[in-house]
Design an enzyme around this catalytic site. Sequence first.
Site: not given
Length: 130
Positions: A50-52
């Site tokens: 749930f990230h970049s």
Amino acid sequence: MSSTPYLIHFNSIGKSDIGYISIAEKETLPFVPQRIYWTYYTPEDVKRGFHSHYNLEQILVAVAGKIIVTTEMKNGNKQEFILDTPKTGLYVPKMCWRIMQYSHNAVQMCIASDTYTETDYIRDYNEFLK
Ligand code: T46
């Protein structure tokens, strides 16, 4: 450097009666690794990621077990990859939103292009889409 995720097939030396070895030489990788870390014992009902990252590039390998990786680029291009063999890695480019789900026996090795910096993370999905 690619702007989309893709699978990397490592060679596998050996045979079934003695076992195998796969090797990631820096000359054959899309970047020179600066860090390697691994995650394990993730409960099956937990999703991670749930990230970049603004700049980090990575290669994810399921050295054991199975990992389902969903990637999404800013242009909306979504893909699902199943990693279930230690012979295959997933290249994850910068600016790529990812969600991972693991079998309980999964060990995820991550080969990363840079050292750890929390400021390189985008953890807010709306911020990622901007
Ligand atoms: C990624 C996926 C595939 C550190 O202190 N140093 C490190 O080098 C790393 C990778 C993490 N941490 C700390 C930061 C957090 O407090 O470990 C904790 C868990 O990290 P995170 O929430 O980022 O974990 P994942 O599994 O969601 O993501 C990890 C990587 O951090 C990330 O870069 O792309 O694996």
